[in-house]
Scaffold this motif. Structure first.
Motif, short mmCIF file in Angstrom:
data_model
loop_
_atom_site.label_atom_id
_atom_site.label_comp_id
_atom_site.label_asym_id
_atom_site.label_seq_id
_atom_site.Cartn_x
_atom_site.Cartn_y
_atom_site.Cartn_z
N PRO A 89 0.84 -1.20 0.00
CA PRO A 89 0.00 0.00 0.00
C PRO A 89 0.88 1.25 0.00
CG PRO A 89 -0.76 -1.59 1.64
CD PRO A 89 0.56 -2.10 1.13
N LEU A 90 0.51 2.22 -0.80
CA LEU A 90 1.31 3.42 -0.93
C LEU A 90 0.88 4.47 0.10
CD1 LEU A 90 1.47 3.73 -4.83
CD2 LEU A 90 3.28 2.96 -3.29
N ASN A 91 1.84 4.86 0.93
CA ASN A 91 1.59 5.86 1.96
C ASN A 91 2.69 6.92 1.91
OD1 ASN A 91 -0.71 4.46 3.27
ND2 ASN A 91 0.83 2.94 3.80
N GLY A 92 2.40 8.07 2.54
CA GLY A 92 3.41 9.12 2.59
C GLY A 92 3.21 10.16 1.51
N THR A 93 4.27 10.90 1.24
CA THR A 93 4.21 11.94 0.21
C THR A 93 4.24 11.30 -1.18
OG1 THR A 93 6.61 12.17 0.05
CG2 THR A 93 5.48 13.49 1.74
N ALA A 94 3.93 12.10 -2.18
CA ALA A 94 3.97 11.61 -3.56
C ALA A 94 5.37 11.09 -3.90
CB ALA A 94 3.55 12.71 -4.53
N GLU A 95 6.39 11.81 -3.45
CA GLU A 95 7.76 11.39 -3.75
C GLU A 95 8.12 10.09 -3.05
OE1 GLU A 95 11.99 13.63 -4.59
OE2 GLU A 95 10.41 14.66 -3.47
N GLU A 96 7.66 9.92 -1.82
CA GLU A 96 7.90 8.67 -1.09
C GLU A 96 7.19 7.49 -1.76
OE1 GLU A 96 8.50 10.51 3.43
OE2 GLU A 96 6.50 9.94 2.71
N LYS A 97 5.97 7.73 -2.22
CA LYS A 97 5.23 6.69 -2.93
C LYS A 97 5.94 6.31 -4.22
CE LYS A 97 0.64 8.25 -1.35
NZ LYS A 97 -0.63 8.87 -1.81
N LEU A 98 6.45 7.31 -4.93
CA LEU A 98 7.15 7.06 -6.19
C LEU A 98 8.41 6.23 -5.95
CD1 LEU A 98 6.69 7.90 -9.14
CD2 LEU A 98 8.27 9.81 -8.76
N THR A 99 9.10 6.50 -4.86
CA THR A 99 10.31 5.74 -4.53
C THR A 99 9.97 4.28 -4.27
OG1 THR A 99 11.44 7.67 -3.59
CG2 THR A 99 12.18 5.51 -2.85
N VAL A 100 8.88 4.02 -3.56
CA VAL A 100 8.45 2.64 -3.30
C VAL A 100 8.18 1.92 -4.62
CG1 VAL A 100 6.61 1.20 -2.35
CG2 VAL A 100 7.54 3.10 -1.00
N TYR A 101 7.46 2.59 -5.51
CA TYR A 101 7.12 1.98 -6.80
C TYR A 101 8.37 1.60 -7.59
CZ TYR A 101 5.89 1.74 -11.73
OH TYR A 101 5.79 1.35 -13.03
N PHE A 102 9.31 2.53 -7.70
CA PHE A 102 10.52 2.24 -8.47
C PHE A 102 11.43 1.23 -7.77
CE2 PHE A 102 9.32 5.88 -11.05
CZ PHE A 102 9.68 5.43 -12.32
N ASP A 103 11.37 1.16 -6.47
CA ASP A 103 12.12 0.13 -5.75
C ASP A 103 11.61 -1.27 -6.12
OD1 ASP A 103 13.76 1.93 -4.49
OD2 ASP A 103 12.69 1.89 -2.56
N VAL A 104 10.29 -1.41 -6.23
CA VAL A 104 9.72 -2.71 -6.61
C VAL A 104 10.06 -3.04 -8.06
CG1 VAL A 104 7.58 -4.05 -6.86
CG2 VAL A 104 7.87 -2.50 -4.92
N ASN A 145 0.70 1.28 -14.66
CA ASN A 145 1.54 2.41 -14.24
C ASN A 145 0.72 3.68 -14.06
OD1 ASN A 145 4.02 1.12 -14.11
ND2 ASN A 145 4.40 1.38 -16.27
N LEU A 146 -0.22 3.91 -14.96
CA LEU A 146 -1.06 5.10 -14.85
C LEU A 146 -1.91 5.02 -13.58
CD1 LEU A 146 -2.04 7.75 -16.03
CD2 LEU A 146 -3.70 6.46 -17.39
N ALA A 147 -2.41 3.83 -13.25
CA ALA A 147 -3.20 3.66 -12.02
C ALA A 147 -2.33 3.95 -10.79
CB ALA A 147 -3.75 2.24 -11.95
N VAL A 148 -1.07 3.52 -10.82
CA VAL A 148 -0.15 3.81 -9.72
C VAL A 148 0.08 5.31 -9.61
CG1 VAL A 148 2.23 3.56 -8.90
CG2 VAL A 148 1.00 1.57 -9.76
N LEU A 149 0.27 5.96 -10.76
CA LEU A 149 0.49 7.41 -10.75
C LEU A 149 -0.72 8.13 -10.18
CD1 LEU A 149 2.33 9.76 -11.51
CD2 LEU A 149 1.36 9.71 -13.80
N GLN A 150 -1.93 7.67 -10.53
CA GLN A 150 -3.14 8.29 -10.00
C GLN A 150 -3.24 8.05 -8.49
OE1 GLN A 150 -5.84 6.30 -12.68
NE2 GLN A 150 -6.09 8.12 -13.96
N ASP A 151 -2.80 6.86 -8.03
CA ASP A 151 -2.77 6.57 -6.61
C ASP A 151 -1.77 7.47 -5.89
OD1 ASP A 151 -3.25 5.38 -4.19
OD2 ASP A 151 -2.23 3.51 -4.63
N ILE A 152 -0.62 7.66 -6.51
CA ILE A 152 0.40 8.54 -5.94
C ILE A 152 -0.13 9.96 -5.76
CG2 ILE A 152 2.58 9.73 -6.50
CD1 ILE A 152 3.54 7.04 -7.70
N LEU A 153 -0.95 10.41 -6.71
CA LEU A 153 -1.47 11.78 -6.68
C LEU A 153 -2.74 11.91 -5.84
CD1 LEU A 153 -0.95 12.75 -10.41
CD2 LEU A 153 0.30 13.65 -8.45
N LYS A 154 -3.24 10.78 -5.32
CA LYS A 154 -4.46 10.83 -4.52
C LYS A 154 -4.23 11.76 -3.32
CE LYS A 154 -6.46 6.90 -4.22
NZ LYS A 154 -6.69 5.50 -3.81
#
Length: 213
Positions: A89-104, A145-154
């Motif tokens: 689950p993506l939590n935190g700031t948009a940048e923190e969420k983005l880091t989690v995604y690219f780590d995976v 990826n677009l769904a993840v980006l939309q989640d990041i921007l939630k």
């Protein structure tokens, strides 16, 4: 053993042999297409691996195009499935969420080196005559990826004139741009870590722009 059971057993054995042969061909093709562009890759080189004959390749795959597309499909299906399974689950700031995604993403590429080359080659070197088919194959990956980006921007407030369609179009433009720059070519040579870091950088630019307020 009853004749019908014998026929079923023979069919099952044949299906298993076919599966193993196709896996062997696909493994060799992934290594060849992953290391070279489509134009440079050679079916003859694939034949040189593990005693694979050209006849057996063309028994399962019509031509070089079909074999290449099978590799692309294998790569993007595996990566999309991995992301869906391993993304927390993506939590935190948009940048923190983005880091989690690219780590995976990086974790997948490091665990599956045979897919690295295909993943990086597709955007930069897909032959013109196969681009539409490749686009269709990778569509579930791009949609994810677009769904993840939309989640990041939630929870973030977008400018009032920005629509979801704009976001999707901008995302795809950034993907195309990021994967076609000289920076990206250099990062690809340096390894998946450098490549993913650069992708993350450009998506961060998409999210925040260039001007610090």
């Amino acid at each position: 053993m009853a004749p019908i059971l014998q026929k079923v057993e023979r069919r099952m054995k044949q299906e298993e042999r076919n599966r193993l042969k196709k896996e062997k061909i696909l493994g060799a093709a992934l290594r060849e297409f992953g290391a070279k562009s489509f134009a440079e890759a050679s079916v003859n080189t694939i034949c040189g691996e593990d005693g694979i004959s050209k006849g057996i390749i063309y028994h399962y795959y019509t031509d070089k195009d079909e074999l290449y597309l099978a590799c692309v499909r294998e790569c993007f299906q595996a990566m999309t499935g991995y992301l869906a399974e391993h993304m927390p689950p993506l939590n935190g700031t948009a940048e923190e969420k983005l880091t989690v995604y690219f780590d995976v993403r990086l974790q997948f590429l490091e665990e599956h080196p045979n897919y690295q080359g295909i993943f990086y080659q597709v955007t930069m070197y897909t032959p013109q005559h196969l681009r539409e088919k490749v686009k269709q194959i990778r569509e579930p990956f791009d949609r994810y990826n677009l769904a993840v980006l939309q989640d990041i921007l939630k929870g973030s407030k977008l400018r009032r004139h920005i629509t979801p369609a704009d976001l999707a179009a901008l995302y795809m433009l950034y993907v195309i741009y990021a994967n076609s720059t000289e920076q990206m070519l250099s990062a690809t040579i340096e390894g998946p870590g450098a490549r993913e870091e650069l992708c993350k950088h450009w998506i961060t630019v998409l999210l925040y722009g260039m001007v610090e307020e």
